[in-house]
Design a protein around this motif. Structure first.
Motif, PDB file in Angstrom:
ATOM      1  N   LEU A 228       0.840  -1.213   0.000  1.00  0.00           N
ATOM      2  CA  LEU A 228       0.000   0.000   0.000  1.00  0.00           C
ATOM      3  C   LEU A 228       0.865   1.249   0.000  1.00  0.00           C
ATOM      4  CD1 LEU A 228      -2.727  -1.195   2.511  1.00  0.00           C
ATOM      5  CD2 LEU A 228      -3.152  -0.489   0.134  1.00  0.00           C
ATOM      6  N   ALA A 229       1.958   1.220   0.772  1.00  0.00           N
ATOM      7  CA  ALA A 229       2.878   2.364   0.796  1.00  0.00           C
ATOM      8  C   ALA A 229       3.527   2.566  -0.566  1.00  0.00           C
ATOM      9  CB  ALA A 229       3.945   2.150   1.869  1.00  0.00           C
ATOM     10  N   GLU A 230       3.831   1.467  -1.265  1.00  0.00           N
ATOM     11  CA  GLU A 230       4.408   1.592  -2.602  1.00  0.00           C
ATOM     12  C   GLU A 230       3.421   2.236  -3.570  1.00  0.00           C
ATOM     13  OE1 GLU A 230       6.110  -0.967  -6.385  1.00  0.00           O
ATOM     14  OE2 GLU A 230       6.126  -1.915  -4.405  1.00  0.00           O
ATOM     15  N   ILE A 231       2.168   1.856  -3.502  1.00  0.00           N
ATOM     16  CA  ILE A 231       1.174   2.459  -4.395  1.00  0.00           C
ATOM     17  C   ILE A 231       1.031   3.953  -4.105  1.00  0.00           C
ATOM     18  CG2 ILE A 231      -1.234   2.449  -5.127  1.00  0.00           C
ATOM     19  CD1 ILE A 231       0.500   0.059  -6.066  1.00  0.00           C
ATOM     20  N   GLU A 232       1.049   4.303  -2.832  1.00  0.00           N
ATOM     21  CA  GLU A 232       0.976   5.730  -2.482  1.00  0.00           C
ATOM     22  C   GLU A 232       2.145   6.499  -3.088  1.00  0.00           C
ATOM     23  OE1 GLU A 232       0.924   8.564   1.526  1.00  0.00           O
ATOM     24  OE2 GLU A 232       0.628   6.405   1.703  1.00  0.00           O
ATOM     25  N   ARG A 233       3.344   5.918  -3.006  1.00  0.00           N
ATOM     26  CA  ARG A 233       4.517   6.562  -3.603  1.00  0.00           C
ATOM     27  C   ARG A 233       4.386   6.621  -5.122  1.00  0.00           C
ATOM     28  NH1 ARG A 233      10.145   4.169  -1.886  1.00  0.00           N
ATOM     29  NH2 ARG A 233      10.718   5.649  -3.530  1.00  0.00           N
ATOM     30  N   THR A 234       3.863   5.565  -5.711  1.00  0.00           N
ATOM     31  CA  THR A 234       3.732   5.526  -7.169  1.00  0.00           C
ATOM     32  C   THR A 234       2.788   6.618  -7.669  1.00  0.00           C
ATOM     33  OG1 THR A 234       4.112   3.135  -7.112  1.00  0.00           O
ATOM     34  CG2 THR A 234       3.191   4.045  -9.132  1.00  0.00           C
ATOM     35  N   VAL A 235       1.701   6.810  -6.961  1.00  0.00           N
ATOM     36  CA  VAL A 235       0.780   7.900  -7.300  1.00  0.00           C
ATOM     37  C   VAL A 235       1.520   9.234  -7.279  1.00  0.00           C
ATOM     38  CG1 VAL A 235      -1.230   9.204  -6.484  1.00  0.00           C
ATOM     39  CG2 VAL A 235      -1.302   6.697  -6.551  1.00  0.00           C
ATOM     40  N   GLN A 236       2.319   9.425  -6.247  1.00  0.00           N
ATOM     41  CA  GLN A 236       3.081  10.670  -6.126  1.00  0.00           C
ATOM     42  C   GLN A 236       4.096  10.804  -7.262  1.00  0.00           C
ATOM     43  OE1 GLN A 236       2.484  13.082  -3.502  1.00  0.00           O
ATOM     44  NE2 GLN A 236       3.515  14.193  -5.124  1.00  0.00           N
ATOM     45  N   THR A 237       4.718   9.703  -7.643  1.00  0.00           N
ATOM     46  CA  THR A 237       5.711   9.744  -8.724  1.00  0.00           C
ATOM     47  C   THR A 237       5.073  10.193 -10.032  1.00  0.00           C
ATOM     48  OG1 THR A 237       7.007   7.991  -7.660  1.00  0.00           O
ATOM     49  CG2 THR A 237       7.428   8.394  -9.995  1.00  0.00           C
ATOM     50  N   TYR A 238       3.893   9.681 -10.333  1.00  0.00           N
ATOM     51  CA  TYR A 238       3.216  10.115 -11.558  1.00  0.00           C
ATOM     52  C   TYR A 238       2.772  11.574 -11.462  1.00  0.00           C
ATOM     53  CZ  TYR A 238       3.279   5.428 -13.533  1.00  0.00           C
ATOM     54  OH  TYR A 238       3.688   4.228 -14.066  1.00  0.00           O
ATOM     55  N   LYS A 239       2.434  12.025 -10.260  1.00  0.00           N
ATOM     56  CA  LYS A 239       2.102  13.447 -10.090  1.00  0.00           C
ATOM     57  C   LYS A 239       3.326  14.324 -10.321  1.00  0.00           C
ATOM     58  CE  LYS A 239      -1.894  13.141  -6.991  1.00  0.00           C
ATOM     59  NZ  LYS A 239      -2.440  13.530  -5.662  1.00  0.00           N
ATOM     60  N   PHE A 240       4.468  13.889  -9.793  1.00  0.00           N
ATOM     61  CA  PHE A 240       5.702  14.633 -10.053  1.00  0.00           C
ATOM     62  C   PHE A 240       5.979  14.694 -11.558  1.00  0.00           C
ATOM     63  CE2 PHE A 240       7.322  13.537  -5.602  1.00  0.00           C
ATOM     64  CZ  PHE A 240       7.234  14.842  -5.150  1.00  0.00           C
ATOM     65  N   ALA A 241       5.768  13.567 -12.250  1.00  0.00           N
ATOM     66  CA  ALA A 241       6.000  13.537 -13.692  1.00  0.00           C
ATOM     67  C   ALA A 241       5.063  14.508 -14.416  1.00  0.00           C
ATOM     68  CB  ALA A 241       5.817  12.116 -14.221  1.00  0.00           C
ATOM     69  N   ALA A 242       3.810  14.554 -13.974  1.00  0.00           N
ATOM     70  CA  ALA A 242       2.856  15.495 -14.585  1.00  0.00           C
ATOM     71  C   ALA A 242       3.323  16.930 -14.404  1.00  0.00           C
ATOM     72  CB  ALA A 242       1.474  15.302 -13.966  1.00  0.00           C
ATOM     73  N   GLU A 243       3.829  17.244 -13.228  1.00  0.00           N
ATOM     74  CA  GLU A 243       4.314  18.604 -12.967  1.00  0.00           C
ATOM     75  C   GLU A 243       5.545  18.923 -13.813  1.00  0.00           C
ATOM     76  OE1 GLU A 243       4.941  18.485  -8.797  1.00  0.00           O
ATOM     77  OE2 GLU A 243       2.822  18.246  -8.321  1.00  0.00           O
TER      78      GLU A 243
END
Length: 485
Positions: free
Chosen positions: A101-116
């Motif tokens: 679950l912690a990995e998925i939370e980080r993955t969501v953040q990683t894609y948000k960083f990529a969008a930015e």
């Protein structure tokens, strides 16, 4: 027999494609067959490359805000399906559910960083008139995508390490052929479907499951592939680099990460964090705490404290939220680690905790009195084993940490600012983590190593820099006089 995740074909050009061969995916903990996975041949891999090449101009022309919007939608959809995604990791990789679950939370953040970062691709103006003879000329630079990126990812963070390659590649306007680890293909196919639903053009992301040697050979040989980005073993990484020729290569390879503990540190206050660094996800983390060098005055206390704290870890089924540790990725890994420990004991090392497999799970293991030339000290363990060594000074600790062909990250606990700054200067690693474990990573920081730990850096912005090429544009604002007719 009904397979939990059914049959997975190849994902090429925005659709599922049959393969001529399929293999069975076995859950590392339960040993049940959970899926039938397509095995790509050379022709399949070539088809994926061709699809990525056809989509290259579409992605290059796509506006930054459109790429950002796709990545944002991916983040939203993954967040909505986080439990499903985490359970998938727990089945295919035996990652305890709370860590998944912690990995998925980080993955969501990683894609948000990529969008930015997709909206922050800048060039610069060049003052050409700084040189005599260039008066009247204006120059600027622009960043362009490389084209087709071949991404090869490992099993230990099957969602987030894919995100660290696919996210920056799409943000920069590239297309991708993704080859996930053989044990964790389900997560790669899962995210490919999400990208498709989020509006990514067909062919911009292709997923092929194939033996590493076959995929590596085709991807490095094909001239349409502009870059190889690989996370995995040192041996395979060096082989890919040799085969890649003129292609760009980014490698995140092995490590035997070290932690230094000074004599002025509150051992009780850091113990839980150190145990987490050593044993989270069974130690199958590139920057897991493998070697600890502690000042001799604190040695006995640290050993005793870590032993007692490690005994409290719960071993069990990865789908149970209380589980801290589960099975290694394969039984072969159990056998390898056991052999390394037997070698260490034969040469005088002492196992003060663990060293055995309990109900299919390698128990948390603490080793002392280990000679630095042993495999458990020199090689990458990738297992729940930590080696603790007493040192007489921080200078000795620095020497011991640097006595390694690896150099990914190192950590130091100290209350002395001078010691901290000396560590930052003297440790031969890609990242020095002061007053925390070397296992610390957030997804927008530059991450990578020196020596045999790799080439280049990940972390969304830094990965994007490697996935683009600089173009110079020069304009003459004073055109030559038109000759008379």
């Amino acid at each position: 027999m009904m397979l939990r995740y059914g049959v997975k074909k190849l994902w090429i050009d925005g659709k599922w494609c049959e393969a001529t061969k399929y293999s069975q995916l076995i859950a590392p903990y339960s040993k049940e067959r959970i899926a039938s996975i397509a095995v790509a041949g050379e022709a399949d891999i070539a088809a994926a490359i061709a699809a990525a090449d056809r989509a290259r101009q579409t992605m290059k022309r796509m506006a930054a805000h459109e790429r950002a919007a796709i990545l944002e939608r991916v983040a939203v959809q993954l967040k909505e399906r986080e439990v499903e995604a985490a359970q998938l990791i727990a089945y295919e990789a035996a990652k305890p559910l709370k860590l998944a679950l912690a990995e998925i939370e980080r993955t969501v953040q990683t894609y948000k960083f990529a969008a930015e970062e997709a909206k922050r691709i800048y060039g610069e103006t060049i003052p050409l008139d700084a040189q005599r003879g260039a008066e009247g000329k204006v120059a600027y630079t622009m960043q362009e995508p490389l084209g087709v990126i071949a991404a090869i990812t490992p099993f230990n963070f099957p969602f987030n390490l894919v995100a660290h390659k696919v996210g920056p590649a799409i943000a920069a306007g590239n297309t991708v052929v993704l080859k996930p680890a053989s044990q964790t293909p389900l997560s790669a196919y899962f995210i490919a479907e999400i990208f498709h639903q989020a509006g990514l053009p067909s062919g911009a992301l292709n997923v092929i499951t194939a033996p590493g040697a076959v995929a590596g050979d085709v991807l490095t040989r094909d001239e349409r592939v502009a870059m190889i980005t690989f996370t995995g073993s040192e041996q395979i990484g060096k082989q890919l680099q040799q085969q890649a020729g003129m292609k760009k290569v980014v490698l995140e390879l092995g490590s035997n990460a070290a932690l230094i503990v000074d004599n002025n540190v509150n051992i009780a206050a850091i113990a839980e964090r150190v145990v987490t660094g050593a044993f989270a996800y069974q130690g199958q983390v590139c920057i897991a705490v493998q070697r600890i060098y502690v000042h001799e005055s604190s040695y006995e206390q640290l050993v005793n404290t870590l032993v007692e704290r490690s005994k409290q870890l719960k071993l069990g089924h990865p789908l149970e939220l209380e589980t801290n540790m589960s099975a290694l990725i394969s039984e072969r890994e159990d056998e390898r680690v056991q052999q390394w420990l037997e070698e260490a004991k034969a040469k005088g090392a002492k196992v003060v905790l663990g060293g055995t497999v309990i109900d299919g799970i390698f128990a948390p293991t603490i080793v002392v009195d280990a000679h630095p030339d042993l495999q458990i000290c020199r090689e990458e363990l990738f297992a729940p084993v930590v080696v603790i060594t007493a040192v007489s000074s921080m200078d000795e600790a620095f020497v011991q940490v640097n006595d390694s062909r690896y150099g990914l990250q190192a950590g130091i606990y100290t209350n002395d600012m001078t010691t901290a700054l000396r560590a930052a200067q003297q440790l031969e690693v890609g990242g020095v983590i002061i007053n925390d474990i070397p296992t610390f990573r957030v997804d927008h920081m530059p991450y990578g190593g020196v020596k045999s730990s790799g080439i280049g850096r990940e972390g969304v912005k830094y990965a994007m820099q490697a996935m683009m090429q600089l173009k110079l544009v020069v304009m003459n604002s004073m055109p030559a006089a038109i000759p008379p007719i």
